[in-house]
Structures are given as structure tokens and as C-alpha cells.
Design a protein around this motif. Structure first.
Motif, PDB file in Angstrom:
ATOM      1  N   VAL A  16      -3.080   0.413  -4.017  1.00  0.00           N
ATOM      2  CA  VAL A  16      -2.919  -0.942  -3.500  1.00  0.00           C
ATOM      3  C   VAL A  16      -2.344  -1.811  -4.616  1.00  0.00           C
ATOM      4  CG1 VAL A  16      -4.055  -2.914  -2.436  1.00  0.00           C
ATOM      5  CG2 VAL A  16      -4.877  -0.587  -1.963  1.00  0.00           C
ATOM      6  N   GLU A  50       0.856  -1.197   0.000  1.00  0.00           N
ATOM      7  CA  GLU A  50       0.000   0.000   0.000  1.00  0.00           C
ATOM      8  C   GLU A  50       0.888   1.242   0.000  1.00  0.00           C
ATOM      9  OE1 GLU A  50      -2.964   0.004   3.003  1.00  0.00           O
ATOM     10  OE2 GLU A  50      -4.060  -1.697   2.114  1.00  0.00           O
ATOM     11  N   THR A 106      -4.547   6.151  -1.655  1.00  0.00           N
ATOM     12  CA  THR A 106      -3.798   4.918  -1.368  1.00  0.00           C
ATOM     13  C   THR A 106      -3.851   4.020  -2.599  1.00  0.00           C
ATOM     14  OG1 THR A 106      -4.315   4.994   1.001  1.00  0.00           O
ATOM     15  CG2 THR A 106      -3.603   2.874   0.090  1.00  0.00           C
TER      16      THR A 106
END
Length: 498
Positions: free
Chosen positions: A482, A420, A480
Motif C-alpha cells: 500500500v 495498492e 499487497t
């Protein structure tokens, strides 16, 4: 009737040979078609460059002639400015024209003649301007009325027009040939898939018959079939996703390349309208032009023509940038992966060090977790992935608060590692979470430089590595990314080849 060991081996060998021949046929045909597409694309680029060089040379000669005529007729030094500006760029455009057409022998005759005509035209323009500078306006006008300059320009226009018309035709043929190759490749894939499925079906039938009286072997085959079915499902999902991406890519490329072409067409009409205004003034055939004609010609020469030319050049530059972006992603997709052990923590720390001065200027901090794993993958691709993510975090930060970037990792079992990459920047709207990964597409206010290829490139790299990337974000709350990454790319490659 049970199948004997000899019959099983014989049938297996036959089916294997049939599968190999089918696969070789598919690969050979596909490589041939890909080679054809590359050849068409190379020709497309060469013809486009030849056409652009011809158009630019003609445009700058027109500018020079316009300035010469205005200066001779009015005697006003202000009218000489377009001539001087154009004259300074003629040599560069002439050389560019020669370079672009050097590799196209079909234009050799016209190109050589155009070079001679340009020299003669420049001599004619310089001669009349020199007469004006010597105060011999009547002689300059007389020399212009000899029509030598017009005849030279007409022949230049005809020669360059022939090159541009032929280039347009070659471009059209290139598009047709490319579409044909794409259709042939599609049919090759379909036929090959049918052949492989037929071979696979025959193999399954033989295996089932052979293992009917062998309980232990049957269990092994059932397990193999279950695994195979799962792999087929995964490959089917990947093929569907790849097909959808190809369709989106084709639409985006067609749309984004068409927009500059529409601008060029529109401003070409503007050039034509401006030229008409100038012609009514310059080619007055001895008649005194009206004040309205003079004002209209001045406005066309001073405003309309430069504006139209500027927009045309801007659109051409944009098209060139889009094509270069497509070529970059295409080259990276064809690059052979170098599989090696990669310490992600060390790699991310090196990427952070490269942008440390920019982060420091933003009073920022980068936090890297200690549990970032070591994977077997392609180092260069991972460096490009994290380099793009660092650049995005810095580019789209919020200036009213210090920049914060964190990179963490966790082991997701069979799904591989999950990395992440989080920042506290301005965020991405939910409706744009998938759009940001599309080529030439960007999210939010377009106040930062870029062409919208960074995240599309990142997703392409991650999928080449057997992984993927998604985004979680809200406006004003940060972003974020991922990343899912397999621990061993070599196993993924072997699985895809199985």
C-alpha cells in the motif's frame, strides 16, 4: 502596553535576521561536518582497498612459494600445481596492488620496493623450478638453501605487513574521526534547534502582544498557530521515526559488517595453523620429516589453506557488497528530485511492459486500473519504486499457480492518493511485515538471490517523495503493498521549507 507598528516591524526584522544567521550557522556547520564525514569515508575505502590488495598479494606469493618448495623437495609434479596456479594470478594481484596504492603517496616507498622484490622473488622461484624440470634437483635444493628466497620473502612480508598495519591504524583513526564528526553534528543540531526555538518563541510573544487589541488579526494568528502546531507535531513524528530508522540502520550495518570480519579473523587463525603444519614439513632443516608431518602438510596445502582463503575472500566480497549497497542508498538519498507531472498509469504500464516476458513465462497476467492518477512528483523515483515491486512479485511467486498482479488506486482526500500493488505470490509472515523494509533484511526462506536492499530502497524513495509504503500479507495468500503518495510534491517541499 500595545506594541506599535514600527516596534513590531523592528522586532520582526531583528528576529528574522537572528533566525537567518542561526540557520546559516547550522547549515554551514552541518555541510562542513558532512564534508568531513565524506572525506573520512573516502579515506576509509582507500585504506581498506590498499590493505586488501596487500593481503592478496602476500597470500598468492605464499601459495607460489609453497608450491615451489613442495615440488623441489618431493619432485612430485602434483606439488607444482599450487605454484602454477599462484603464478597465473601474481601479475593480476601485482597490478591490483599498484593501482590501489597509486593514490596513497605515504606508501610509495614500500610499494615501489615491494614491486622490485616481487620480480626478484618470481625470478628465484622460476629458477629453481626450471632446474627441477631439467632434472637437476640437487642444484635446485642447493639454491633454495642459500636462503635468498627466504630473505626476499621475509622482506616482502615485512613491507606488506607495514602497509597493512598502517592501513589498520588509519582505519581505526577514520572510525574515531567519523564518530567525532557525528557527535559534533548532533550537538550542532541541538544548539541550532535551541536557537531557532528561542527565535520562534520571541516571535510568538511579539505576535501575541501585537494582536492583543486586534480581534481579526488574533483569529488569523490563532489559525496560523493551530496549523503550525499540527506541522510541528507531524515533523516531530517524522524526526522520531527518522531517528529510530537511523538507530536500526546503525545496528544492522554494524551487525552485518561485523559478521564477515569475524569470519575473516577465524579463518586467519586457520591459515596460521595450516602454515605451521607446512612449515614443519618444508623447513625441516635437512631432517627427514615424519609421515605424519608429510600428511599434515599435504592436508593443510590441499584442503585447509584453500578453504580458509576461499572463506576469507567470500567474507571480503560480502563486506564489499554491503558497503556498495549502503553507498547506493546514500547516493539516491542525495539526488536532487526533478518535480514534474507524471501519469502513473503510463508509468506503470511501461514498467509492466519491461517485465512482460517474465510474467508470460509464469503464465501470468498484470491488471492495471484505469483510474491511476496523474501526480506532480519525481519520475525516476517512481520508476524505481514500481520496478522493484514488479521484480519482487516475479521473484517470490508461487510456481504451482499462474502469477497475478494488480495495481489499483483511490483518492484518500487530504492524505493523498493510495496505490495498492497486489500479487498472489507466496506472501510474507505478519511478524516480518516491518522487517522486510529494513536494510539487508529478508523474509521467509532465503532461496532467491539478493542482498535485502530492494524494499528498504523503496521505502526510502517513497518517504523522499513525501509518502510512505506499508505491506499487508499472509503466507500463501499473496502480498499487497500500500503506497501513499501526495498529489503534488512541490507543495510538500514548500511545506517542509516553511
Amino acid at each position: 502596553m500595545p506594541i506599535s507598528n514600527a516596534a513590531f516591524v523592528r522586532s520582526t526584522i531583528i528576529l528574522f535576521i537572528a533566525g537567518v544567521f542561526a540557520l546559516l550557522g547550522i547549515v554551514g556547520t552541518s555541510l562542513w561536518l558532512v564534508g568531513k564525514v565524506q572525506s573520512y569515508f573516502t579515506g576509509f575505502v582507500e585504506q581498506r582497498e590498499a590493505r586488501r590488495a596487500s593481503a592478496d598479494l602476500l597470500s598468492i606469493l605464499k601459495d607460489a612459494e609453497t608450491g615451489q618448495r613442495g615440488f623441489i623437495i618431493t619432485g612430485d609434479p602434483a606439488f607444482r600445481a599450487p605454484y602454477d596456479d599462484a603464478l597465473r594470478g601474481v601479475a593480476e594481484q601485482k597490478q591490483a596492488f599498484a593501482d590501489r596504492l597509486a593514490g596513497l603517496p605515504e606508501y610509495a616507498g614500500d610499494a615501489e620496493r615491494v614491486q622490485q622484490l616481487v620480480v626478484e622473488k618470481l625470478d628465484e622461484l622460476a629458477g629453481t623450478v626450471d632446474l627441477m624440470l631439467q632434472g637437476r634437483q640437487a642444484e635446485a635444493i642447493t639454491q633454495v638453501k642459500t636462503d635468498r628466497g627466504r630473505m626476499l620473502m621475509d622482506e616482502i612480508r615485512d613491507r606488506l605487513g607495514n602497509i597493512m598495519d598502517d592501513a589498520d591504524e588509519q582505519l581505526r583513526k577514520g572510525v574515531v574521526d567519523t564518530l567525532w564528526s557525528a557527535g559534533a553534528l548532533q550537538w550542532t543540531t541541538v544548539i541550532g534547534a535551541i536557537a531557532i526555538i528561542t527565535v520562534l518563541g520571541g516571535a510568538i510573544i511579539i505576535i501575541v502582544q501585537y494582536t492583543r487589541d486586534n480581534l481579526a488579526a488574533r483569529r488569523e494568528v490563532e489559525l496560523l498557530n493551530a496549523t503550525l502546531e499540527k506541522r510541528v507535531d507531524e515533523r516531530t513524528e517524522e524526526l522520531i521515526r527518522a531517528n529510530q530508522e537511523v538507530q536500526r540502520f546503525a545496528y544492522i550495518v554494524t551487525h552485518d559488517l561485523r559478521a564477515p570480519l569475524v569470519n575473516i579473523m577465524g579463518f586467519t587463525s586457520e591459515l596460521q595453523a595450516s602454515l605451521a603444519a607446512i612449515q614443519s614439513y618444508v623447513l625441516a632443516d635437512g631432517k627427514t620429516p615424519s609421515e605424519a608431518d608429510i600428511l599434515e602438510a599435504r592436508r593443510a596445502a590441499g584442503e585447509d589453506l584453500p578453504e580458509a582463503i576461499g572463506f576469507i575472500r567470500s567474507s571480503t566480497k560480502k563486506m564489499d557488497g554491503l558497503i556498495n549497497a549502503i553507498l547506493k542508498i546514500s547516493r539516491d538519498g542525495r539526488r536532487e528530485l526533478k518535480i514534474e507531472r507524471v501519469n502513473l498509469k503510463g508509468l506503470v504500464e511501461a514498467g509492466a511492459a519491461a517485465v512482460n516476458h517474465q510474467v508470460s513465462e509464469a503464465d501470468g497476467v498484470i491488471t492495471i486500473a484505469d483510474n491511476l492518477p496523474t501526480v506532480v512528483s519525481d519520475r525516476l523515483s517512481l520508476e524505481q519504486v514500481f520496478g522493484n515491486l514488479f521484480d519482487n512479485a516475479i521473484k517470490y511467486r508461487l510456481t504451482e499457480r499462474p502469477l497475478r498482479i494488480s495495481i489499483t488506486a483511490r483518492n484518500a482526500g487530504r492524505a493523498g492518493f493510495v496505490i495498492e500493488f497486489a500479487d498472489n505470490g507466496r506472501g510474507i509472515a505478519p511478524e516480518d511485515h516491518e522487517r522486510v523494509f529494513e536494510l539487508f533484511r529478508r523474509s521467509g526462506t532465503q532461496d532467491k538471490p539478493g542482498e535485502g536492499i530492494g524494499l528498504a530502497h523503496v521505502r526510502s524513495l517513497m518517504r523522499n517523495l513525501g509518502g510512505d509504503i506499508v505491506v499487508k500479507s499472509e503466507i500463501g495468500q499473496g502480498t499487497t503493498f500500500v503506497l501513499r503518495l501526495p498529489p503534488d510534491l512541490s507543495k510538500v517541499v514548500r511545506s517542509m521549507q516553511a
